[in-house]
Write an enzyme that holds these catalytic residues in place. Structure first.
Site, PDB file in Angstrom:
ATOM      1  N   SER A   1       0.839  -1.208   0.000  1.00 19.30           N
ATOM      2  CA  SER A   1       0.000   0.000   0.000  1.00 19.30           C
ATOM      3  C   SER A   1       0.868   1.251   0.000  1.00 19.30           C
ATOM      4  O   SER A   1       0.557   2.251  -0.654  1.00 19.30           O
ATOM      5  CB  SER A   1      -0.899   0.010   1.246  1.00 19.30           C
ATOM      6  OG  SER A   1      -1.865  -1.009   1.167  1.00 19.30           O
TER       7      SER A   1
ATOM      8  N   GLN B   1     -37.776 -15.416   1.311  1.00 18.60           N
ATOM      9  CA  GLN B   1     -37.393 -13.996   1.249  1.00 18.60           C
ATOM     10  C   GLN B   1     -35.934 -13.741   1.607  1.00 18.60           C
ATOM     11  O   GLN B   1     -35.315 -12.832   1.058  1.00 18.60           O
ATOM     12  CB  GLN B   1     -38.314 -13.173   2.160  1.00 18.60           C
ATOM     13  CG  GLN B   1     -39.711 -13.047   1.571  1.00 18.60           C
ATOM     14  CD  GLN B   1     -40.614 -12.149   2.382  1.00 18.60           C
ATOM     15  OE1 GLN B   1     -40.307 -11.815   3.526  1.00 18.60           O
ATOM     16  NE2 GLN B   1     -41.734 -11.772   1.807  1.00 18.60           N
TER      17      GLN B   1
ATOM     18  N   TRP C   1       4.384 -10.544  -5.500  1.00 17.53           N
ATOM     19  CA  TRP C   1       2.962 -10.500  -5.884  1.00 17.53           C
ATOM     20  C   TRP C   1       2.795  -9.943  -7.292  1.00 17.53           C
ATOM     21  O   TRP C   1       1.907  -9.152  -7.552  1.00 17.53           O
ATOM     22  CB  TRP C   1       2.126  -9.693  -4.857  1.00 17.53           C
ATOM     23  CG  TRP C   1       2.147 -10.339  -3.527  1.00 17.53           C
ATOM     24  CD1 TRP C   1       2.747  -9.888  -2.399  1.00 17.53           C
ATOM     25  CD2 TRP C   1       1.558 -11.616  -3.185  1.00 17.53           C
ATOM     26  NE1 TRP C   1       2.588 -10.800  -1.378  1.00 17.53           N
ATOM     27  CE2 TRP C   1       1.856 -11.862  -1.837  1.00 17.53           C
ATOM     28  CE3 TRP C   1       0.816 -12.566  -3.905  1.00 17.53           C
ATOM     29  CZ2 TRP C   1       1.450 -13.018  -1.180  1.00 17.53           C
ATOM     30  CZ3 TRP C   1       0.403 -13.717  -3.236  1.00 17.53           C
ATOM     31  CH2 TRP C   1       0.722 -13.922  -1.894  1.00 17.53           C
TER      32      TRP C   1
ATOM     33  N   GLU D   1      -4.227  -3.917  -6.377  1.00 18.22           N
ATOM     34  CA  GLU D   1      -4.410  -2.614  -7.049  1.00 18.22           C
ATOM     35  C   GLU D   1      -5.095  -1.592  -6.133  1.00 18.22           C
ATOM     36  O   GLU D   1      -5.995  -0.862  -6.533  1.00 18.22           O
ATOM     37  CB  GLU D   1      -5.148  -2.787  -8.379  1.00 18.22           C
ATOM     38  CG  GLU D   1      -4.405  -3.772  -9.282  1.00 18.22           C
ATOM     39  CD  GLU D   1      -4.398  -3.402 -10.727  1.00 18.22           C
ATOM     40  OE1 GLU D   1      -4.579  -2.219 -11.040  1.00 18.22           O
ATOM     41  OE2 GLU D   1      -4.185  -4.302 -11.549  1.00 18.22           O
ATOM     42  N   GLY D   2      -4.631  -1.585  -4.894  1.00 18.04           N
ATOM     43  CA  GLY D   2      -5.183  -0.673  -3.885  1.00 18.04           C
ATOM     44  C   GLY D   2      -6.196  -1.429  -3.050  1.00 18.04           C
ATOM     45  O   GLY D   2      -7.247  -1.833  -3.551  1.00 18.04           O
TER      46      GLY D   2
ATOM     47  N   SER E   1       1.662 -10.408 -10.850  1.00 13.97           N
ATOM     48  CA  SER E   1       0.842 -11.271 -11.708  1.00 13.97           C
ATOM     49  C   SER E   1       1.555 -11.483 -13.030  1.00 13.97           C
ATOM     50  O   SER E   1       2.099 -10.527 -13.610  1.00 13.97           O
ATOM     51  CB  SER E   1      -0.522 -10.634 -11.967  1.00 13.97           C
ATOM     52  OG  SER E   1      -1.184 -10.426 -10.748  1.00 13.97           O
TER      53      SER E   1
HETATM   54  N1  COS Z   1      -1.585   9.999 -12.017  1.00 15.64           N
HETATM   55  C1  COS Z   1      -0.504  10.817 -12.086  1.00 15.64           C
HETATM   56  N2  COS Z   1       0.114  11.350 -11.008  1.00 15.64           N
HETATM   57  C2  COS Z   1      -0.382  11.022  -9.815  1.00 15.64           C
HETATM   58  C3  COS Z   1      -1.482  10.172  -9.653  1.00 15.64           C
HETATM   59  C4  COS Z   1      -2.097   9.668 -10.821  1.00 15.64           C
HETATM   60  N3  COS Z   1      -3.157   8.873 -10.736  1.00 15.64           N
HETATM   61  N4  COS Z   1      -1.731  10.013  -8.351  1.00 15.64           N
HETATM   62  C5  COS Z   1      -0.821  10.741  -7.691  1.00 15.64           C
HETATM   63  N5  COS Z   1      -0.004  11.347  -8.584  1.00 15.64           N
HETATM   64  C6  COS Z   1       1.093  12.258  -8.270  1.00 15.64           C
HETATM   65  C7  COS Z   1       0.593  13.420  -7.451  1.00 15.64           C
HETATM   66  O1  COS Z   1       0.155  14.487  -8.277  1.00 15.64           O
HETATM   67  C8  COS Z   1       1.819  13.799  -6.646  1.00 15.64           C
HETATM   68  O2  COS Z   1       2.666  14.598  -7.469  1.00 15.64           O
HETATM   69  P1  COS Z   1       3.610  15.740  -6.839  1.00 15.64           P
HETATM   70  O3  COS Z   1       4.681  15.017  -6.071  1.00 15.64           O
HETATM   71  O4  COS Z   1       4.120  16.463  -8.046  1.00 15.64           O
HETATM   72  O5  COS Z   1       2.730  16.569  -5.966  1.00 15.64           O
HETATM   73  C9  COS Z   1       2.510  12.487  -6.416  1.00 15.64           C
HETATM   74  O6  COS Z   1       2.031  11.598  -7.430  1.00 15.64           O
HETATM   75  C10 COS Z   1       2.212  11.898  -5.050  1.00 15.64           C
HETATM   76  O7  COS Z   1       0.816  11.685  -4.997  1.00 15.64           O
HETATM   77  P2  COS Z   1       0.004  11.638  -3.629  1.00 15.64           P
HETATM   78  O8  COS Z   1       0.316  12.858  -2.822  1.00 15.64           O
HETATM   79  O9  COS Z   1      -1.415  11.347  -3.958  1.00 15.64           O
HETATM   80  O10 COS Z   1       0.679  10.415  -2.899  1.00 15.64           O
HETATM   81  P3  COS Z   1       0.228   9.769  -1.605  1.00 15.64           P
HETATM   82  O11 COS Z   1       1.468   9.453  -0.862  1.00 15.64           O
HETATM   83  O12 COS Z   1      -0.837  10.550  -0.911  1.00 15.64           O
HETATM   84  O13 COS Z   1      -0.447   8.431  -2.184  1.00 15.64           O
HETATM   85  C11 COS Z   1      -1.562   6.383  -1.900  1.00 15.64           C
HETATM   86  C12 COS Z   1      -0.734   7.521  -1.305  1.00 15.64           C
HETATM   87  C13 COS Z   1      -1.946   5.558  -0.730  1.00 15.64           C
HETATM   88  C14 COS Z   1      -2.799   6.918  -2.583  1.00 15.64           C
HETATM   89  C15 COS Z   1      -0.723   5.603  -2.928  1.00 15.64           C
HETATM   90  O14 COS Z   1       0.526   5.250  -2.345  1.00 15.64           O
HETATM   91  C16 COS Z   1      -1.443   4.342  -3.366  1.00 15.64           C
HETATM   92  O15 COS Z   1      -2.308   4.390  -4.227  1.00 15.64           O
HETATM   93  N6  COS Z   1      -1.097   3.195  -2.755  1.00 15.64           N
HETATM   94  C17 COS Z   1      -1.615   1.902  -3.190  1.00 15.64           C
HETATM   95  C18 COS Z   1      -0.649   1.294  -4.118  1.00 15.64           C
HETATM   96  C19 COS Z   1      -1.259   0.165  -4.869  1.00 15.64           C
HETATM   97  O16 COS Z   1      -2.367   0.251  -5.386  1.00 15.64           O
HETATM   98  N7  COS Z   1      -0.511  -0.914  -4.977  1.00 15.64           N
HETATM   99  C20 COS Z   1      -0.918  -2.033  -5.747  1.00 15.64           C
HETATM  100  C21 COS Z   1       0.141  -2.320  -6.732  1.00 15.64           C
HETATM  101  S1  COS Z   1      -0.362  -3.278  -8.093  1.00 15.64           S
HETATM  102  S2  COS Z   1      -1.110  -4.864  -7.345  1.00 15.64           S
END
Ligand code: COS
Length: 401
Positions: free
Chosen positions: A133, A280, A157, A364-365, A159
């Protein structure tokens, strides 16, 4: 004007992939699932049908269809089994779409075209043993050395780790820079120092491949860096905008499979002198599946509509992924419940649905990541900026561009 209908081409595609799942996956899946067998021929056949680049423009070897066509494929494949939808999610959603968005023309020619044509398979290597995460915490190191980078680390992990030809690998040039140090690379399986191994003992998706990717002094040409140094986190997040969309769409197919199996069983099985569908409490579970399915569809196709317009859709895609995967898991758990003790055995497919559905709520989150994101959006703590590097708006004439 709002239009909820699928186009004639989309309906044709839906029929094609529905038939494909029925003919190529459903007759074999129980055996494959029991034997932990991933059937690569299914992917080859999808490639032959031109579906492995469905929403990639024709000039890059794809079918030039829109993003909701991708959703249709994912939904219909997951009706067959989560394993094959997952393969398409990582190949198109996480890898090819990201090459389309961020790749140089040379990278597109070299990697995107063969991937869209189904000649090569792509995968996505972000997650590490200590960074899931918290994607910004990855430790895989990249060190610049002349016109190459040397990569060291391990990814887990992943795929399709054991089948992919090309990986999008995320590594850090400087861990003290947190997410700003992360850089993305296209790494070929046959680069010296790349090894993969399957992960055993998964709860579900037994018919799918999940593995580790180990990188030991892998020399990657600078020409294979995707985007600029330090741009990798944004690239990973934008890849997840496509990947999560495909997971949400797949979840629709899984929910539909749960609903169909439950309706059939509820019409056949009798208790207290009537089919259980007349009770039901069983009806309540079926009604919840129906409501969940339709809610998921609205959210997924709306996210697809935003994508088609070339608009930022991180918020809407996250919501679709969260809701649709939760719905799929709840539907699978209720489908098992409706089948009673039979549902608890592999005599019926619903136990596979339940094991598989759990993956959707995690990868994927996780549900928790999406819950927090949605709360932050609602509270004004998170805002999506307009990005300079959005995927181009889809248009039917794209291929002539
Ligand atoms: N597209 C492009 N840029 C993005 C973006 C997107 N969808 N989402 C975020 N960014 C950019 C932001 O604009 C920010 O840029 P700046 O540094 O220039 O300000 C930067 O990336 C950091 O973004 P953010 O502040 O949203 O980061 P966070 O640390 O708050 O994000 C979460 C935290 C938890 C949202 C993120 O780490 C996440 O989604 N984690 C889950 C990861 C995941 O899904 N893993 C599965 C892997 S595949 S099985």
């Amino acid at each position: 004007m709002l239009d909820f209908s699928l186009s004639p081409e989309q309906l044709e595609l839906q029929t094609l992939v529905r038939r494909f799942s029925k003919a190529e996956i459903l007759p074999y899946i129980q055996e494959w699932d029991e034997n932990h067998h991933f059937e690569l021929k299914v992917i080859d056949k999808l490639g032959d049908l031109g579906l492995l680049g469905v929403c990639i423009p024709e000039r890059y070897g794809g079918a030039g269809m829109d993003y909701n066509a991708m959703a249709i494929i994912c939904s219909e494949l997951e009706y067959g089994d989560t394993a094959y939808r997952t393969a398409v999610s990582v190949h198109i959603g996480l890898n090819s779409m990201t090459l389309l968005q961020w790749g140089t023309e040379e990278q597109k020619q070299r990697y995107l075209i063969p991937q869209s044509q189904g000649k090569q398979l792509g995968a996505f290597a972000l997650t590490e043993p200590d960074a899931g995460s918290d994607a910004g915490a990855i430790r895989t190191r990249a060190v610049r050395d002349g016109d190459t980078y040397i990569l060291n680390g391990s990814k887990t992990w992943i795929s399709m780790a054991d089948y992919a030809d090309n990986f999008l690998v995320f590594a850090t040039l400087d861990p003290t820079q947190k997410h700003r140090g992360i850089t993305a690379f296209i790494v070929e399986r046959n680069f010296t120092g790349v090894t993969t191994q399957p992960i055993r003992g998964k709860l579900g998706i037994h018919g799918g491949d999940t593995g580790e990717v180990i990188l030991q002094d892998v020399r990657v040409p600078a020409a294979n860096r995707l985007g600029a140094e330090g741009e990798g986190f944004k690239i990973a997040m934008s890849a997840l905008d496509s990947g999560r969309f495909s997971v949400a769409a797949g979840a629709m197919g899984l929910t539909r499979a749960c609903l169909d199996a439950s309706v059939k069983y509820a019409q056949e099985r009798k208790t207290f002198g009537v089919p259980i569908g007349q009770h039901q409490l069983v009806q309540q579970m079926i009604a919840k599946m129906e409501a969940g399915l339709q809610t998921s569809e609205l959210l997924v196709y709306r996210a697809g509509w935003l994508k088609n317009k070339g608009l930022r859709n991180t918020r809407e895609t996250s919501l679709a992924k969260w809701v649709a995967s939760d719905v799929a898991f709840a539907s699978a758990a209720d489908a098992v419940q409706i089948h009673g003790a039979y549902g608890y055995s592999n005599e019926y497919p619903v136990e596979r649905f339940m094991r598989n559905a759990k993956a959707l709520v995690i990868y994927e989150g996780t549900r928790e990541i999406h819950t927090v994101m949605q709360a932050e959006y609602a509270l004004g703590l998170r805002q999506d900026k307009v990005l300079s590097q959005m995927l181009p708006a889809w248009s039917p004439d794209d291929e002539q561009a």
